[in-house]
Design a protein around this motif. Structure first.
Motif, PDB file in Angstrom:
ATOM      1  N   ASP A 116     -42.522  42.834  55.361  1.00 43.47           N
ATOM      2  CA  ASP A 116     -43.863  43.140  55.896  1.00 43.47           C
ATOM      3  C   ASP A 116     -44.261  44.576  55.562  1.00 43.47           C
ATOM      4  O   ASP A 116     -45.392  44.825  55.132  1.00 43.47           O
ATOM      5  N   TRP A 117     -43.336  45.515  55.733  1.00 39.69           N
ATOM      6  CA  TRP A 117     -43.656  46.910  55.399  1.00 39.69           C
ATOM      7  C   TRP A 117     -43.979  47.056  53.906  1.00 39.69           C
ATOM      8  O   TRP A 117     -45.005  47.630  53.522  1.00 39.69           O
ATOM      9  N   VAL A 118     -43.077  46.521  53.074  1.00 38.66           N
ATOM     10  CA  VAL A 118     -43.259  46.690  51.619  1.00 38.66           C
ATOM     11  C   VAL A 118     -44.553  46.024  51.159  1.00 38.66           C
ATOM     12  O   VAL A 118     -45.244  46.521  50.258  1.00 38.66           O
ATOM     13  N   SER A 119     -44.905  44.942  51.826  1.00 37.85           N
ATOM     14  CA  SER A 119     -46.116  44.210  51.423  1.00 37.85           C
ATOM     15  C   SER A 119     -47.386  45.011  51.668  1.00 37.85           C
ATOM     16  O   SER A 119     -48.446  44.693  51.122  1.00 37.85           O
ATOM     17  N   ARG A 120     -47.307  46.050  52.511  1.00 32.40           N
ATOM     18  CA  ARG A 120     -48.481  46.850  52.833  1.00 32.40           C
ATOM     19  C   ARG A 120     -48.676  48.023  51.880  1.00 32.40           C
ATOM     20  O   ARG A 120     -49.701  48.693  51.905  1.00 32.40           O
ATOM     21  N   VAL A 121     -47.663  48.319  51.058  1.00 23.02           N
ATOM     22  CA  VAL A 121     -47.756  49.450  50.127  1.00 23.02           C
ATOM     23  C   VAL A 121     -48.827  49.120  49.083  1.00 23.02           C
ATOM     24  O   VAL A 121     -48.858  47.998  48.557  1.00 23.02           O
ATOM     25  N   PRO A 122     -49.726  50.071  48.801  1.00 21.13           N
ATOM     26  CA  PRO A 122     -50.786  49.779  47.829  1.00 21.13           C
ATOM     27  C   PRO A 122     -50.216  49.288  46.500  1.00 21.13           C
ATOM     28  O   PRO A 122     -49.152  49.752  46.069  1.00 21.13           O
ATOM     29  N   ASN A 123     -50.925  48.356  45.882  1.00 24.15           N
ATOM     30  CA  ASN A 123     -50.439  47.730  44.655  1.00 24.15           C
ATOM     31  C   ASN A 123     -49.046  47.149  44.913  1.00 24.15           C
ATOM     32  O   ASN A 123     -48.100  47.444  44.196  1.00 24.15           O
ATOM     33  N   GLN A 124     -48.963  46.335  45.952  1.00 28.86           N
ATOM     34  CA  GLN A 124     -47.653  45.900  46.479  1.00 28.86           C
ATOM     35  C   GLN A 124     -46.763  45.331  45.361  1.00 28.86           C
ATOM     36  O   GLN A 124     -47.215  44.590  44.493  1.00 28.86           O
ATOM     37  N   PRO A 125     -45.504  45.743  45.410  1.00 32.64           N
ATOM     38  CA  PRO A 125     -44.645  45.565  44.244  1.00 32.64           C
ATOM     39  C   PRO A 125     -44.084  44.169  44.012  1.00 32.64           C
ATOM     40  O   PRO A 125     -43.490  43.917  42.958  1.00 32.64           O
TER      41      PRO A 125
END
Ligand SMILES: Cc1cc2nc3c(=O)[nH]c(=O)nc-3n(C[C@H](O)[C@H](O)[C@H](O)COP(=O)(O)O)c2cc1C
Length: 191
Positions: free
Chosen positions: A97-106
């Motif tokens: 969930d956290w990583v999914s919120r990073v812009p241009n999610q990886p």
């Protein structure tokens, strides 16, 4: 010259030291095709619980950015995770969930493979379908087959040495890693 090395990171969904899933993860480099390098992803154990207010006020914690960048930089991601209560372990879901919120999610466009070891007979199969569903939302490219469900894992992995003693399981993992290398060569591409 094009670098033919395939760099893969593994995210272990279990935090405990004696984790069977961690043992499987540690066995992977020896079972991978010669052009595949496998290493563990940066840890998510210290991630706070996802809270949009924290994201708004303080941005992304350094540990979240570390995992997000490792996913972005990798050619592929393998999840080695148990099933908790028929689904994704909470800590791992929180990390996704956290990583999914990073812009241009990886995870978008990222080749992903799933492996689970569990003490139940289904080997984490129910969790895998939930994890696949999250990866669909994130536009990851999840390998369909071969699937790796290591059921009754305490009978197939030596808890003392960490060795996968069941040779059929070893064979399935080799096949999946070879298929994953081909899948990455066909569909991979870093963003
Ligand atoms: C909170 C919790 C929930 C669990 N739920 C399941 C489950 O749904 N299915 C299953 O096969 N095993 C379940 N188990 C047992 C795990 O398969 C077993 O503890 C396994 O060793 C965990 O993986 P690890 O060794 O990598 O930590 C659960 C264990 C815990 C701690």
């Amino acid at each position: 010259m094009v670098d033919a090395t395939i760099n893969v990171i593994c995210i272990c969904g279990s935090l405990r030291k004696a984790s069977y899933n961690r043992m499987v993860m540690n066995a992977l480099p020896a079972l991978a095709p010669s052009n595949m390098r496998i290493k563990e992803a940066p840890p998510f154990a210290e991630f706070p619980l996802y809270d949009a207010d924290v994201e708004q006020s303080s941005g992304f914690p350094a540990a979240v950015q570390g995992l997000a960048e490792a996913v972005r930089a990798a050619d592929g991601v393998i999840f080695n995770t148990p099933e908790y209560n028929f689904s994704i372990p909470g800590g791992l879901k929180n990390a996704i969930d956290w990583v999914s919120r990073v812009p241009n999610q990886p995870f978008a466009g990222k080749p992903v493979a799933l492996q689970s070891a569990a003490n139940g007979v289904l080997g984490g199969g129910r969790m895998q379908y939930d994890l696949r569903r999250s990866m669909i939302f994130l536009d990851a490219l999840t390998l369909n087959k071969p699937e790796i469900f290591i059921g009754n894992c305490s009978q197939r992995i030596d808890a003392k040495t960490g060795e996968i003693t069941d040779q059929a399981t070893v064979g399935f993992i080799r096949q999946q890693l070879a298929a994953f290398a081909t899948f990455i060569e066909r569909h991979g591409g870093k963003r």
